[in-house]
Design a protein around this motif. Structure first.
Motif, mmCIF file in Angstrom:
data_model
loop_
_atom_site.group_PDB
_atom_site.id
_atom_site.type_symbol
_atom_site.label_atom_id
_atom_site.label_comp_id
_atom_site.label_asym_id
_atom_site.label_seq_id
_atom_site.Cartn_x
_atom_site.Cartn_y
_atom_site.Cartn_z
ATOM 1 N N SER A 162 39.973 38.446 30.087
ATOM 2 C CA SER A 162 40.018 39.271 31.287
ATOM 3 C C SER A 162 38.948 38.802 32.253
ATOM 4 C CB SER A 162 39.771 40.740 30.929
ATOM 5 O OG SER A 162 40.875 41.260 30.241
ATOM 6 N N CYS A 163 39.319 38.674 33.500
ATOM 7 C CA CYS A 163 38.357 38.311 34.520
ATOM 8 C C CYS A 163 37.375 39.459 34.730
ATOM 9 C CB CYS A 163 39.080 38.002 35.830
ATOM 10 S SG CYS A 163 37.940 37.634 37.177
ATOM 11 N N ASP A 164 36.082 39.136 34.692
ATOM 12 C CA ASP A 164 35.067 40.165 34.891
ATOM 13 C C ASP A 164 35.100 40.738 36.303
ATOM 14 O OD1 ASP A 164 34.137 39.826 32.325
ATOM 15 O OD2 ASP A 164 32.620 38.356 32.913
ATOM 16 N N GLU A 165 35.531 39.941 37.247
ATOM 17 C CA GLU A 165 35.471 40.342 38.652
ATOM 18 C C GLU A 165 36.666 41.190 39.077
ATOM 19 O OE1 GLU A 165 32.956 39.890 40.703
ATOM 20 O OE2 GLU A 165 31.818 38.894 39.127
ATOM 21 N N CYS A 166 37.871 40.739 38.723
ATOM 22 C CA CYS A 166 39.064 41.434 39.229
ATOM 23 C C CYS A 166 39.876 42.096 38.117
ATOM 24 C CB CYS A 166 39.935 40.468 40.037
ATOM 25 S SG CYS A 166 40.687 39.148 39.072
ATOM 26 N N GLY A 167 39.512 41.843 36.841
ATOM 27 C CA GLY A 167 40.167 42.524 35.740
ATOM 28 C C GLY A 167 41.521 41.967 35.359
ATOM 29 N N ASP A 191 37.739 28.549 36.795
ATOM 30 C CA ASP A 191 37.873 29.482 37.916
ATOM 31 C C ASP A 191 39.041 30.433 37.716
ATOM 32 O OD1 ASP A 191 35.747 28.311 39.195
ATOM 33 O OD2 ASP A 191 36.989 27.033 40.464
ATOM 34 N N CYS A 192 38.798 31.699 38.004
ATOM 35 C CA CYS A 192 39.883 32.663 38.054
ATOM 36 C C CYS A 192 40.818 32.299 39.203
ATOM 37 C CB CYS A 192 39.302 34.064 38.263
ATOM 38 S SG CYS A 192 40.562 35.323 38.578
ATOM 39 N N PRO A 193 42.122 32.177 38.928
ATOM 40 C CA PRO A 193 43.058 31.801 39.998
ATOM 41 C C PRO A 193 43.322 32.940 40.978
ATOM 42 C CG PRO A 193 44.253 32.232 37.980
ATOM 43 C CD PRO A 193 42.788 32.319 37.638
ATOM 44 N N ILE A 194 42.928 34.128 40.620
ATOM 45 C CA ILE A 194 43.187 35.293 41.472
ATOM 46 C C ILE A 194 42.054 35.518 42.470
ATOM 47 C CG2 ILE A 194 43.753 37.758 41.488
ATOM 48 C CD1 ILE A 194 45.798 35.900 40.043
ATOM 49 N N CYS A 195 40.806 35.583 41.963
ATOM 50 C CA CYS A 195 39.688 35.908 42.844
ATOM 51 C C CYS A 195 38.694 34.762 42.992
ATOM 52 C CB CYS A 195 38.978 37.171 42.348
ATOM 53 S SG CYS A 195 38.031 36.935 40.831
ATOM 54 N N GLY A 196 38.846 33.703 42.183
ATOM 55 C CA GLY A 196 37.983 32.541 42.336
ATOM 56 C C GLY A 196 36.664 32.623 41.584
HETATM 57 ZN ZN LIG Z 1 39.308 37.282 38.919
#
Ligand SMILES: [Zn+2]
Length: 57
Positions: A26-31, A5-10
Motif C-alpha cells: 500500500s502506498c503510504d501517501e495515497c493508500g 515510484d507510486c504510479p498514482i501519486c509519484g
Molecule cells: Zn501513492
C-alpha cells in the motif's frame, strides 16, 4: 530493491530486497494498493486489480 515510484501519486516507496513479483504494497501517501510487476527485466509498481485482493479495509 530500493525505491520504486507510486504510479498514482509519484511518492517513492521503500521496497524490501526480498520482495517478489506479484506482492502487494500500500502506498503510504495515497493508500492505493500497488502490485510489483516486472517489465523488460525492471521491477515497477502498478495499481493492483480491485476485487480479488480485498482485505476489508
Ligand atoms: Zn501513492
Amino acid at each position: 530493491l530500493g525505491k520504486l515510484d507510486c504510479p498514482i501519486c509519484g511518492a517513492a516507496l521503500e521496497i524490501p530486497e526480498d520482495a517478489l513479483i506479484g506482492e502487494i504494497f500500500s502506498c503510504d501517501e495515497c493508500g492505493t494498493s500497488l502490485e510489483i510487476k516486472e517489465d523488460s527485466g525492471k521491477k515497477l509498481l502498478a495499481e493492483a486489480a480491485h476485487g480479488s485482493e480485498d482485505w476489508g479495509e
